[in-house]
Design a protein around this motif. Structure first.
Motif, PDB file in Angstrom:
ATOM      1  N   ASP A 180       0.799  -1.226   0.000  1.00  0.00           N
ATOM      2  CA  ASP A 180       0.000   0.000   0.000  1.00  0.00           C
ATOM      3  C   ASP A 180       0.831   1.274   0.000  1.00  0.00           C
ATOM      4  OD1 ASP A 180      -2.257  -1.545   0.016  1.00  0.00           O
ATOM      5  OD2 ASP A 180      -2.634  -1.340   2.176  1.00  0.00           O
ATOM      6  N   TYR A 181       2.107   1.166   0.395  1.00  0.00           N
ATOM      7  CA  TYR A 181       2.946   2.363   0.497  1.00  0.00           C
ATOM      8  C   TYR A 181       4.121   2.202  -0.463  1.00  0.00           C
ATOM      9  CZ  TYR A 181       0.122   3.073   4.641  1.00  0.00           C
ATOM     10  OH  TYR A 181      -0.938   3.234   5.500  1.00  0.00           O
ATOM     11  N   ASN A 182       3.948   2.712  -1.664  1.00  0.00           N
ATOM     12  CA  ASN A 182       4.934   2.495  -2.721  1.00  0.00           C
ATOM     13  C   ASN A 182       5.012   3.732  -3.621  1.00  0.00           C
ATOM     14  OD1 ASN A 182       6.781   1.251  -4.394  1.00  0.00           O
ATOM     15  ND2 ASN A 182       5.260   0.003  -5.472  1.00  0.00           N
TER      16      ASN A 182
ATOM     17  N   HIS B 233       9.505  -7.660  -7.716  1.00  0.00           N
ATOM     18  CA  HIS B 233       9.648  -6.264  -7.292  1.00  0.00           C
ATOM     19  C   HIS B 233      10.205  -5.384  -8.407  1.00  0.00           C
ATOM     20  CE1 HIS B 233      10.800  -2.701  -4.981  1.00  0.00           C
ATOM     21  NE2 HIS B 233       9.868  -3.082  -4.125  1.00  0.00           N
ATOM     22  N   PRO B 234      11.369  -5.701  -8.963  1.00  0.00           N
ATOM     23  CA  PRO B 234      11.865  -4.878 -10.069  1.00  0.00           C
ATOM     24  C   PRO B 234      10.974  -4.949 -11.305  1.00  0.00           C
ATOM     25  CG  PRO B 234      13.229  -6.807  -9.789  1.00  0.00           C
ATOM     26  CD  PRO B 234      12.332  -6.741  -8.588  1.00  0.00           C
ATOM     27  N   GLU B 235      10.314  -6.095 -11.516  1.00  0.00           N
ATOM     28  CA  GLU B 235       9.398  -6.195 -12.651  1.00  0.00           C
ATOM     29  C   GLU B 235       8.249  -5.201 -12.501  1.00  0.00           C
ATOM     30  OE1 GLU B 235       6.281  -9.420 -14.635  1.00  0.00           O
ATOM     31  OE2 GLU B 235       7.901 -10.146 -13.349  1.00  0.00           O
ATOM     32  N   ASN B 236       7.697  -5.111 -11.292  1.00  0.00           N
ATOM     33  CA  ASN B 236       6.618  -4.151 -11.048  1.00  0.00           C
ATOM     34  C   ASN B 236       7.109  -2.714 -11.195  1.00  0.00           C
ATOM     35  OD1 ASN B 236       4.742  -6.160 -10.561  1.00  0.00           O
ATOM     36  ND2 ASN B 236       5.070  -6.167  -8.347  1.00  0.00           N
ATOM     37  N   ALA B 237       8.340  -2.471 -10.764  1.00  0.00           N
ATOM     38  CA  ALA B 237       8.904  -1.125 -10.928  1.00  0.00           C
ATOM     39  C   ALA B 237       9.038  -0.783 -12.407  1.00  0.00           C
ATOM     40  CB  ALA B 237      10.254  -1.037 -10.226  1.00  0.00           C
TER      41      ALA B 237
ATOM     42  N   ARG C  53      24.755  -9.608  -8.235  1.00  0.00           N
ATOM     43  CA  ARG C  53      24.284 -10.356  -9.407  1.00  0.00           C
ATOM     44  C   ARG C  53      22.868  -9.938  -9.787  1.00  0.00           C
ATOM     45  NH1 ARG C  53      22.809 -15.922  -7.549  1.00  0.00           N
ATOM     46  NH2 ARG C  53      20.983 -14.692  -6.936  1.00  0.00           N
ATOM     47  N   ASP C  54      21.988  -9.887  -8.786  1.00  0.00           N
ATOM     48  CA  ASP C  54      20.588  -9.585  -9.074  1.00  0.00           C
ATOM     49  C   ASP C  54      20.409  -8.149  -9.558  1.00  0.00           C
ATOM     50  OD1 ASP C  54      19.884 -12.139  -8.365  1.00  0.00           O
ATOM     51  OD2 ASP C  54      19.259 -11.604  -6.326  1.00  0.00           O
ATOM     52  N   LEU C  55      21.045  -7.204  -8.894  1.00  0.00           N
ATOM     53  CA  LEU C  55      20.860  -5.803  -9.280  1.00  0.00           C
ATOM     54  C   LEU C  55      21.431  -5.528 -10.667  1.00  0.00           C
ATOM     55  CD1 LEU C  55      21.576  -4.080  -5.845  1.00  0.00           C
ATOM     56  CD2 LEU C  55      19.356  -4.338  -6.982  1.00  0.00           C
ATOM     57  N   GLN C  56      22.555  -6.146 -10.987  1.00  0.00           N
ATOM     58  CA  GLN C  56      23.107  -6.000 -12.338  1.00  0.00           C
ATOM     59  C   GLN C  56      22.135  -6.576 -13.367  1.00  0.00           C
ATOM     60  OE1 GLN C  56      24.441  -8.571 -14.533  1.00  0.00           O
ATOM     61  NE2 GLN C  56      25.047  -7.032 -16.052  1.00  0.00           N
ATOM     62  N   ASN C  57      21.557  -7.710 -13.042  1.00  0.00           N
ATOM     63  CA  ASN C  57      20.603  -8.330 -13.966  1.00  0.00           C
ATOM     64  C   ASN C  57      19.363  -7.459 -14.157  1.00  0.00           C
ATOM     65  OD1 ASN C  57      22.204 -10.570 -14.427  1.00  0.00           O
ATOM     66  ND2 ASN C  57      21.202 -11.834 -12.872  1.00  0.00           N
ATOM     67  N   TYR C  58      18.857  -6.892 -13.069  1.00  0.00           N
ATOM     68  CA  TYR C  58      17.672  -6.041 -13.182  1.00  0.00           C
ATOM     69  C   TYR C  58      17.965  -4.806 -14.026  1.00  0.00           C
ATOM     70  CZ  TYR C  58      16.096  -8.802  -9.129  1.00  0.00           C
ATOM     71  OH  TYR C  58      15.755  -9.809  -8.271  1.00  0.00           O
ATOM     72  N   ALA C  59      19.139  -4.220 -13.824  1.00  0.00           N
ATOM     73  CA  ALA C  59      19.515  -3.038 -14.597  1.00  0.00           C
ATOM     74  C   ALA C  59      19.526  -3.358 -16.088  1.00  0.00           C
ATOM     75  CB  ALA C  59      20.879  -2.531 -14.146  1.00  0.00           C
ATOM     76  N   GLN C  60      20.106  -4.497 -16.422  1.00  0.00           N
ATOM     77  CA  GLN C  60      20.230  -4.887 -17.831  1.00  0.00           C
ATOM     78  C   GLN C  60      18.884  -5.303 -18.415  1.00  0.00           C
ATOM     79  OE1 GLN C  60      22.775  -8.337 -18.570  1.00  0.00           O
ATOM     80  NE2 GLN C  60      23.648  -7.255 -20.326  1.00  0.00           N
ATOM     81  N   LYS C  61      18.134  -6.118 -17.682  1.00  0.00           N
ATOM     82  CA  LYS C  61      16.879  -6.667 -18.193  1.00  0.00           C
ATOM     83  C   LYS C  61      15.823  -5.597 -18.388  1.00  0.00           C
ATOM     84  CE  LYS C  61      13.343 -10.150 -17.188  1.00  0.00           C
ATOM     85  NZ  LYS C  61      12.945 -11.270 -16.300  1.00  0.00           N
ATOM     86  N   TYR C  62      15.722  -4.678 -17.403  1.00  0.00           N
ATOM     87  CA  TYR C  62      14.640  -3.690 -17.437  1.00  0.00           C
ATOM     88  C   TYR C  62      15.106  -2.309 -17.880  1.00  0.00           C
ATOM     89  CZ  TYR C  62      12.138  -7.299 -14.883  1.00  0.00           C
ATOM     90  OH  TYR C  62      11.550  -8.486 -14.514  1.00  0.00           O
ATOM     91  N   LYS C  63      16.403  -2.211 -18.239  1.00  0.00           N
ATOM     92  CA  LYS C  63      16.959  -0.945 -18.719  1.00  0.00           C
ATOM     93  C   LYS C  63      16.711   0.176 -17.698  1.00  0.00           C
ATOM     94  CE  LYS C  63      16.701  -2.154 -23.617  1.00  0.00           C
ATOM     95  NZ  LYS C  63      16.526  -3.605 -23.345  1.00  0.00           N
ATOM     96  N   MET C  64      16.968  -0.169 -16.434  1.00  0.00           N
ATOM     97  CA  MET C  64      16.861   0.783 -15.338  1.00  0.00           C
ATOM     98  C   MET C  64      18.253   1.058 -14.772  1.00  0.00           C
ATOM     99  SD  MET C  64      13.532  -0.539 -13.125  1.00  0.00           S
ATOM    100  CE  MET C  64      14.356  -2.023 -12.520  1.00  0.00           C
ATOM    101  N   ASN C  65      18.536   2.304 -14.442  1.00  0.00           N
ATOM    102  CA  ASN C  65      19.703   2.593 -13.633  1.00  0.00           C
ATOM    103  C   ASN C  65      19.411   2.137 -12.202  1.00  0.00           C
ATOM    104  OD1 ASN C  65      21.229   4.272 -15.683  1.00  0.00           O
ATOM    105  ND2 ASN C  65      19.326   5.437 -15.550  1.00  0.00           N
ATOM    106  N   VAL C  66      20.411   1.573 -11.529  1.00  0.00           N
ATOM    107  CA  VAL C  66      20.200   1.003 -10.198  1.00  0.00           C
ATOM    108  C   VAL C  66      21.233   1.571  -9.226  1.00  0.00           C
ATOM    109  CG1 VAL C  66      20.203  -1.108  -8.821  1.00  0.00           C
ATOM    110  CG2 VAL C  66      19.211  -1.125 -11.119  1.00  0.00           C
TER     111      VAL C  66
END
Length: 249
Positions: free
Chosen positions: A124-126, A149-153, A177-190
């Motif tokens: 509820d708080y996002n 979580h990163p997918e929803n973001a 490992r996970d944060l690098q993957n999220y950055a690459q997969k979702y094209k987000m700066n992390v």
């Protein structure tokens, strides 16, 4: 755009000293032009479970007043964490303090094993914030262990994903490992902020870091220093700078 990740060494049970450390690091960030500074998970109290109820904050807590003042006077967004009570329930949360003198709450959505004995979780708080038309989303520690979580973001068109964590030396390789993957997969700066030193009687791994939206590691701190990782976007290229003990590297 200039962002700062604070890497801090909390003093257990000493909220006043921890807040003073926040003030100092915010001043360093301001001196370097930062528009946002993020602190680690439950940064104001240090990571706590059993003692969280004794250290609890509320949204309108008077102890936030100086942080609010710094945000307004310096036009900087401050993200600082604590155990937060909402109505009768306790959450692992963070205050998102903005230059318009407002405070919003983000609460941890996915809890580690054992945390659910002391804390609730909720979606509820996002809130999101924007800097230079770039949408920014937040995460706390175990949130980054859950790919939802990163997918929803990403679905909310997040450009910058900011994680406040308390990871141990054993856990930090997985976080990287996970944060690098999220950055690459979702094209987000992390951007990630972790403690150095000890919290909850356990070691933390430091190594606060930033990955660009190609998954490239642009900057990281070591495992022991406290200070700031500063990230600046210059002509669509990110560069980093580390500030520790009032000395620039």
């Amino acid at each position: 755009m200039i962002l700062a990740a604070a890497q801090t060494k909390p003093i257990r049970g000493n909220i006043e000293a921890n807040l003073s450390d926040h003030y100092n690091l915010i001043e360093f960030a301001v001196q370097n032009g930062a528009q946002l500074i993020v602190f680690p998970e439950m940064s104001i109290t240090g990571y706590e479970r059993e003692d969280a109820q004794k250290l609890v904050f509320k949204k309108e807590d008077s102890r936030l007043e100086h942080l609010k003042k710094l945000a307004v006077e310096n036009n900087i967004i401050i993200i600082a964490g604590a155990p937060i009570q909402i109505e009768s329930e306790l959450f692992i949360g963070q205050f998102i303090i903005t230059p318009d003198n407002s405070v919003s709450l983000y609460t941890k959505q996915f809890l580690h094993e054992g945390e659910d004995e002391f804390f609730q979780s909720t979606f509820d708080y996002n809130p999101m914030v924007e800097i230079e038309n770039q949408k920014i989303s937040f995460a706390i520690c175990a949130d980054i262990d859950n790919p939802l979580h990163p997918e929803n973001a990403s679905k909310k068109e997040t450009a910058i994903y900011i994680a406040s964590i308390f990871f141990s030396p054993n856990g930090i390789p997985n976080a990287y490992r996970d944060l690098q993957n999220y950055a690459q997969k979702y094209k987000m700066n992390v951007l990630m902020s972790n403690f150095s030193g000890e919290s909850w009687g356990s070691p933390s791994a430091g190594q606060s870091a930033f990955w660009n939206n190609k998954g490239e590691l642009i900057g990281q701190m070591n495992d022991s220093d406290s200070g700031l990782l500063l990230i600046q976007n210059q002509n669509n290229n990110w560069i980093s700078k580390i500030i520790k003990n009032n000395v620039t590297d």
